[in-house]
Design an enzyme around this catalytic site. Structure first.
Site, PDB file in Angstrom:
ATOM      1  N   ASP A   1     -13.979  -5.174  -2.912  1.00 31.98           N
ATOM      2  CA  ASP A   1     -15.127  -4.339  -2.258  1.00 31.98           C
ATOM      3  C   ASP A   1     -16.185  -3.760  -3.500  1.00 31.98           C
ATOM      4  OD1 ASP A   1     -13.648  -4.089   0.179  1.00 31.98           O
ATOM      5  OD2 ASP A   1     -12.526  -2.404  -0.426  1.00 31.98           O
TER       6      ASP A   1
ATOM      7  N   GLU B   1     -18.228  -3.932   7.228  1.00 29.66           N
ATOM      8  CA  GLU B   1     -17.281  -3.517   8.192  1.00 29.66           C
ATOM      9  C   GLU B   1     -17.545  -2.080   8.161  1.00 29.66           C
ATOM     10  OE1 GLU B   1     -13.404  -4.102   6.906  1.00 29.66           O
ATOM     11  OE2 GLU B   1     -13.613  -3.591   5.016  1.00 29.66           O
TER      12      GLU B   1
ATOM     13  N   ARG C   1     -23.113 -13.915  19.439  1.00 26.82           N
ATOM     14  CA  ARG C   1     -21.844 -14.276  19.002  1.00 26.82           C
ATOM     15  C   ARG C   1     -21.490 -13.562  17.940  1.00 26.82           C
ATOM     16  NH1 ARG C   1     -22.075 -16.304  23.161  1.00 26.82           N
ATOM     17  NH2 ARG C   1     -21.380 -18.226  24.085  1.00 26.82           N
TER      18      ARG C   1
ATOM     19  N   ARG D   1       0.591  -1.051  -0.112  1.00 29.72           N
ATOM     20  CA  ARG D   1      -0.056  -0.055   0.027  1.00 29.72           C
ATOM     21  C   ARG D   1       0.945   1.282  -0.076  1.00 29.72           C
ATOM     22  NH1 ARG D   1      -5.223  -1.037   0.320  1.00 29.72           N
ATOM     23  NH2 ARG D   1      -5.983  -3.001   1.454  1.00 29.72           N
TER      24      ARG D   1
ATOM     25  N   THR E   1     -10.696  -5.128  -6.745  1.00 28.26           N
ATOM     26  CA  THR E   1     -11.023  -5.173  -5.285  1.00 28.26           C
ATOM     27  C   THR E   1     -12.093  -6.146  -4.988  1.00 28.26           C
ATOM     28  OG1 THR E   1     -11.959  -3.464  -3.661  1.00 28.26           O
ATOM     29  CG2 THR E   1     -12.336  -3.043  -6.044  1.00 28.26           C
TER      30      THR E   1
ATOM     31  N   GLN F   1     -11.290 -13.422   3.533  1.00 29.00           N
ATOM     32  CA  GLN F   1     -12.193 -13.076   2.235  1.00 29.00           C
ATOM     33  C   GLN F   1     -11.485 -12.797   1.014  1.00 29.00           C
ATOM     34  OE1 GLN F   1     -15.821 -10.817   3.822  1.00 29.00           O
ATOM     35  NE2 GLN F   1     -14.387 -10.822   5.518  1.00 29.00           N
TER      36      GLN F   1
HETATM   37  O1  F6P Z   1      -9.920  -3.228  -0.185  1.00 30.38           O
HETATM   38  C1  F6P Z   1     -10.013  -4.304   0.285  1.00 30.38           C
HETATM   39  C2  F6P Z   1     -10.025  -4.456   1.788  1.00 30.38           C
HETATM   40  O2  F6P Z   1      -9.928  -5.861   2.219  1.00 30.38           O
HETATM   41  C3  F6P Z   1     -11.078  -3.838   2.500  1.00 30.38           C
HETATM   42  O3  F6P Z   1     -12.382  -4.574   2.283  1.00 30.38           O
HETATM   43  C4  F6P Z   1     -10.812  -3.750   3.922  1.00 30.38           C
HETATM   44  O4  F6P Z   1     -11.291  -2.689   4.593  1.00 30.38           O
HETATM   45  C5  F6P Z   1      -9.200  -3.365   3.684  1.00 30.38           C
HETATM   46  O5  F6P Z   1      -8.811  -3.953   2.325  1.00 30.38           O
HETATM   47  C6  F6P Z   1      -8.224  -4.011   4.695  1.00 30.38           C
HETATM   48  O6  F6P Z   1      -6.998  -3.271   4.277  1.00 30.38           O
HETATM   49  P1  F6P Z   1      -5.540  -4.074   4.852  1.00 30.38           P
HETATM   50  O7  F6P Z   1      -5.309  -5.429   3.939  1.00 30.38           O
HETATM   51  O8  F6P Z   1      -4.509  -3.020   4.561  1.00 30.38           O
HETATM   52  O9  F6P Z   1      -5.721  -4.474   6.086  1.00 30.38           O
END
Ligand code: F6P
Length: 360
Positions: free
Chosen positions: A141, A236, A278, A75, A139, A286
């Site tokens: 997402d 989330e 829970r 990143r 992605t 994922q």
């Molecule tokens: O953008 C993909 C993703 O997995 C999101 O769903 C999640 O919020 C984020 O990346 C998690 O980021 P990292 O892998 O930096 O923890």
């Protein structure tokens, strides 16, 4: 024509990165066997540092089914693009200048970037700085504008669905409420699709702020109807109605520093509930493992279209999908635009009509 094409994978990994690169490379070599493909290591970091390796046909053998990325990723926040490349040389070249310099020094004809929203913004700036860029939408997402789907999404839907399927048996046996937190960053696509596919009773997404009292009432009605358990799929990024106008810090304080929204919801319901609750957070699971069959087909199509755009010199484009067809979209037009779940989304409407509750 001996083309020189750079390729990199950037941001969080997702299923289908390798199969996409395989598609791009094989399609290029098929038309132009002398094409040189340079794979930059660890995303934009490799481009900044001119850290790359020459990719050969055998590098793409056996990777169609392989998760992760054979090039590595990292990143590199877009907001730091103008920061100095080396922290200890504040007057030295910026990260952006370093990337453009590598592109020029190596005499690249094109750079193919596989990445999500942040990587797309960097790709767009590189394009405006004179590099020939093709972006491929990656992605889980599914939040990129200009394409119906990004690769990785369907694979992640499959995994999240399996998680919720698995939770069903324990929820039934014990008569519990299960809150399953699904990734998706600021949008609800993954929670919506996995929730519908797995028969979740409640789906909570950022686009529809939820009311904890109404969720409690829905749980009570289910108990009255003699339904033993409830599955809540919560994205989330979901927020409750009292958090709508809060900024990040205010929300954090409001949640008493509980970073997971699923645990926050569990706390919100705790005072009201008698039924056991829970939480399950599958997290990066994922993003793991092989791409689904759907993603293998999608990435092959996208990869080939990216190669065709390179061969035609049609740059500054994201390769998207509309219906069954690949499309080329102006990078400038889509860059930085998040694709939220619209309230009239057909899957959302169908879910409501079969009785799934969205907390509103
Ligand atoms: O953008 C993909 C993703 O997995 C999101 O769903 C999640 O919020 C984020 O990346 C998690 O980021 P990292 O892998 O930096 O923890």
């Amino acid at each position: 024509m001996a083309l020189k094409v750079g390729m990199l994978t950037s941001g969080g990994d997702a299923q289908g990165l390798n199969s996409t690169m395989r598609g791009v490379s094989r399609a290029l070599w098929n038309k132009e066997p002398d094409t040189k493909i340079l794979g930059f290591l660890n995303g934009y970091l490799g481009l900044m540092r001119s850290d790359y390796r020459h990719m050969r046909d055998h590098d793409f053998s056996g990777v169609l089914t392989l998760g992760g990325t054979i090039l590595g990723t990292s990143r590199q926040p877009f907001k730091m693009i103008n920061d100095p490349l080396h922290e200890d040389e504040p007057e030295g070249i910026s990260r952006l200048e370093a990337m453009v310099q590598t592109y020029k020094d190596l005499g690249l004809d094109a750079l193919v970037v596989l990445g999500g929203g942040g990587s797309q913004k960097t790709a767009n700036v590189l394009s405006q700085a004179g590099c020939n860029i093709i972006h491929l939408p990656k992605t889980i997402d599914n939040d990129l504008s200009g394409t119906e789907m990004s690769f990785g999404f369907q694979s992640a839907v499959n995994i999240a669905t399996q998680v919720i399927d698995g939770i069903h048996t324990t929820a039934t046996s014990h008569g519990r409420v299960f809150i399953v937190e699904i990734m998706g960053n600021k949008v609800g696509w993954l929670a919506l699709h996995a929730g519908v596919a797995s028969g979740a009773d409640v789906i909570l997404i950022p686009e529809i702020p939820y009311d904890p009292i109404k969720i409690f009432q829905a749980l009570q009605s289910r108990q009255k109807e003699k339904k033993r358990f409830t599955i809540i799929a919560i994205a989330e990024g979901a927020i409750s109605i009292d958090e709508i106008n809060m900024n990040k810090d205010e929300r954090k304080a409001h949640r008493k520093n509980v970073s997971s929204v699923a645990y926050h919801l569990q706390n919100q319901l705790a005072d009201l509930m008698v039924q056991e609750t829970r939480v399950c957070v599958p997290g990066h699971f994922q993003r793991g493992g092989s791409p689904s069959a759907f993603d293998r087909v999608l990435t092959t199509k996208l990869g080939v279209e990216a190669a065709n755009a390179v061969l035609e010199g049609d740059f500054g484009k994201m390769i998207g999908i509309a219906g069954q067809k690949t499309i080329r979209v102006s990078l400038e037009e889509v860059s930085g635009k998040t694709k939220y779940v619209p309230l009239d989304d057909p899957v959302l409407l169908a879910a409501r009509q079969v009785g799934i509750f969205f907390g509103d």
